[in-house]
Design a protein around this motif. Structure first.
Motif, PDB file in Angstrom:
ATOM      1  N   UNK A  12       0.844  -1.196   0.000  1.00  0.00           N
ATOM      2  CA  UNK A  12       0.000   0.000   0.000  1.00  0.00           C
ATOM      3  C   UNK A  12       0.880   1.248   0.000  1.00  0.00           C
ATOM      4  N   UNK A  13       0.317   2.404  -0.350  1.00  0.00           N
ATOM      5  CA  UNK A  13       1.124   3.621  -0.440  1.00  0.00           C
ATOM      6  C   UNK A  13       1.765   4.006   0.893  1.00  0.00           C
ATOM      7  N   UNK A  14       2.941   4.613   0.788  1.00  0.00           N
ATOM      8  CA  UNK A  14       3.637   5.135   1.963  1.00  0.00           C
ATOM      9  C   UNK A  14       3.091   6.514   2.307  1.00  0.00           C
ATOM     10  N   UNK A  15       2.910   6.762   3.580  1.00  0.00           N
ATOM     11  CA  UNK A  15       2.468   8.085   4.013  1.00  0.00           C
ATOM     12  C   UNK A  15       3.636   9.074   3.956  1.00  0.00           C
ATOM     13  N   UNK A  16       3.310  10.348   4.056  1.00  0.00           N
ATOM     14  CA  UNK A  16       4.357  11.369   4.061  1.00  0.00           C
ATOM     15  C   UNK A  16       5.300  11.151   5.245  1.00  0.00           C
ATOM     16  N   UNK A  17       4.738  10.764   6.373  1.00  0.00           N
ATOM     17  CA  UNK A  17       5.562  10.488   7.562  1.00  0.00           C
ATOM     18  C   UNK A  17       6.504   9.312   7.295  1.00  0.00           C
ATOM     19  N   UNK A  18       5.995   8.253   6.657  1.00  0.00           N
ATOM     20  CA  UNK A  18       6.819   7.085   6.365  1.00  0.00           C
ATOM     21  C   UNK A  18       7.934   7.431   5.380  1.00  0.00           C
ATOM     22  N   UNK A  19       7.642   8.276   4.397  1.00  0.00           N
ATOM     23  CA  UNK A  19       8.700   8.723   3.481  1.00  0.00           C
ATOM     24  C   UNK A  19       9.781   9.475   4.240  1.00  0.00           C
ATOM     25  N   UNK A  20       9.359  10.315   5.157  1.00  0.00           N
ATOM     26  CA  UNK A  20      10.327  11.093   5.939  1.00  0.00           C
ATOM     27  C   UNK A  20      11.215  10.170   6.768  1.00  0.00           C
ATOM     28  N   UNK A  21      10.610   9.173   7.375  1.00  0.00           N
ATOM     29  CA  UNK A  21      11.379   8.217   8.171  1.00  0.00           C
ATOM     30  C   UNK A  21      12.359   7.452   7.290  1.00  0.00           C
ATOM     31  N   UNK A  22      11.905   7.027   6.108  1.00  0.00           N
ATOM     32  CA  UNK A  22      12.765   6.262   5.202  1.00  0.00           C
ATOM     33  C   UNK A  22      13.987   7.068   4.795  1.00  0.00           C
ATOM     34  N   UNK A  23      13.764   8.307   4.339  1.00  0.00           N
ATOM     35  CA  UNK A  23      14.892   9.094   3.840  1.00  0.00           C
ATOM     36  C   UNK A  23      15.769   9.638   4.963  1.00  0.00           C
ATOM     37  N   UNK A  24      15.216   9.753   6.156  1.00  0.00           N
ATOM     38  CA  UNK A  24      16.007  10.231   7.283  1.00  0.00           C
ATOM     39  C   UNK A  24      16.848   9.115   7.896  1.00  0.00           C
ATOM     40  N   UNK A  25      16.277   7.920   8.036  1.00  0.00           N
ATOM     41  CA  UNK A  25      16.917   6.863   8.810  1.00  0.00           C
ATOM     42  C   UNK A  25      17.484   5.710   7.980  1.00  0.00           C
ATOM     43  N   UNK A  26      16.967   5.503   6.769  1.00  0.00           N
ATOM     44  CA  UNK A  26      17.334   4.283   6.044  1.00  0.00           C
ATOM     45  C   UNK A  26      18.058   4.538   4.733  1.00  0.00           C
ATOM     46  N   UNK A  27      17.620   5.513   3.972  1.00  0.00           N
ATOM     47  CA  UNK A  27      18.206   5.734   2.649  1.00  0.00           C
ATOM     48  C   UNK A  27      19.645   6.215   2.767  1.00  0.00           C
ATOM     49  N   UNK A  28      20.499   5.690   1.883  1.00  0.00           N
ATOM     50  CA  UNK A  28      21.907   6.076   1.865  1.00  0.00           C
ATOM     51  C   UNK A  28      22.330   6.286   0.414  1.00  0.00           C
ATOM     52  N   UNK A  29      22.944   7.419   0.139  1.00  0.00           N
ATOM     53  CA  UNK A  29      23.366   7.703  -1.227  1.00  0.00           C
ATOM     54  C   UNK A  29      24.379   6.671  -1.720  1.00  0.00           C
ATOM     55  N   UNK A  30      25.055   5.984  -0.812  1.00  0.00           N
ATOM     56  CA  UNK A  30      26.002   4.944  -1.209  1.00  0.00           C
ATOM     57  C   UNK A  30      25.307   3.757  -1.865  1.00  0.00           C
TER      58      UNK A  30
END
Length: 323
Positions: A6-24
């Motif tokens: 199901x779609x990610x909420x705006x809060x979930x996107x924020x959590x993903x890019x803040x805590x999990x996503x890595x440019x590496x």
């Protein structure tokens, strides 16, 4: 745990890019050419309308994505002299886009537009076949497999195809996915096109894909110019194909009806991959490592396609944290 696409909420996107996503996690084949590529972003789930973005290095890309936390992120398959204006085209990756929701003959019970583990596995089988053809028939080796979120991208960066025209790319795609009915009176297949040679033995590659398609047919399948009686006979006689006994299969179907079936299968195979993506020299594709917010999955560069499982390897942590 059952993964809900199901779609990610705006809060979930924020959590993903803040805590999990890595440019590496952005693939080297993109970072190494970052100054030649156009980037695009969708910030509100309405399509990539923030286009013509460029970045001088990975650090600037990291800063932008960390701040914007986009709904979706993309980059061009093309290399430009001036990517901000999309001018001075130099070359483009050859891309095969296999979306699980668009496979012409699916073996699952998904509703239109939906995907599940069964059709995602079917998409994986298809890209494995595509990779084998590119390796074995064309001798291409710089092949990058990416899970897109609802399917797979096969991204080819061998120099032999990077500067190919749209017309030649279309011919290559037809060969690779068995989407052009072979001339059954000879075994020559395609000839030399521009500077790139499409291999001989085209009927063999076509029958490889025809076998795949025919073995996936069901009594409810619909093929152009194939009536219910012919479909029933195909289902009855296709056991010969499991042993590659095409002669017996053809004899039992009958030569006229066999030709009708083969023509229909070629048209079906054309839908295995999105040809428009393959021939578009200026296409943008989802940026590997970023979030496919419509289904809450990560677009992921695949290190080993044989063992890759999207429900293990491409699920963000916030999905597991949902209650």
């Amino acid at each position: 745990m059952e993964i809900e696409l199901k779609p990610a909420s705006k809060y979930e996107r924020r959590i993903f890019y803040k805590e999990e996503w890595n440019v590496k996690d952005v693939p080297d084949f993109i970072i190494d050419s970052i100054t030649s590529r156009e980037f695009g972003f969708d910030h509100y789930g309405q399509g990539p309308n923030d286009r013509y973005k460029t970045f001088p290095d990975a650090l600037r890309l990291k800063r932008f994505i960390k701040v914007k936390q986009p709904f979706a992120a993309y980059c061009s398959v093309a290399f430009y002299e001036k990517p901000k204006q999309r001018k001075g085209w130099q070359q483009s990756e050859l891309v095969f886009d296999v979306d699980a929701k668009d496979i012409p003959i699916r073996t699952c019970d998904c509703k239109e537009g939906e995907v599940c583990d069964k059709c995602l596995n079917q998409a994986k089988d298809i890209v494995l076949m595509i990779k084998d053809v590119l390796n074995d028939d064309f001798g291409l080796n710089n092949i990058n497999m990416v899970y897109s979120g609802r399917g797979y991208h096969v991204r080819v960066l061998d120099e032999e195809v990077m500067d190919a025209s749209s017309d030649l790319r279309g011919q290559i795609v037809q060969y690779v996915i068995g989407a052009k009915e072979p001339d059954l009176t000879n075994n020559l297949g395609f000839n030399n096109l521009q500077h790139f040679i499409i291999p001989y033995g085209y009927p063999y590659n076509f029958t490889r894909w025809a076998k795949y398609t025919i073995l996936h047919l069901t009594k409810d399948s619909e093929l152009d110019n194939v009536n219910k009686k012919l479909l029933r006979d195909v289902l009855k006689e296709r056991h010969f194909l499991e042993e590659d006994s095409w002669g017996l299969f053809r004899a039992n179907i009958g030569p006229i009806r066999y030709k009708r079936l083969i023509s229909a299968v070629a048209r079906v195979n054309m839908g295995i991959t999105d040809t428009k993506v393959s021939i578009d020299l200026k296409r943008i594709l989802r940026l590997p490592s970023t979030l496919h917010s419509k289904v809450s999955m990560k677009s992921t560069l695949i290190k080993n396609i044989e063992t890759f499982d999207p429900f293990d390897d491409a699920v963000p942590q916030f999905v597991y944290d949902r209650k």
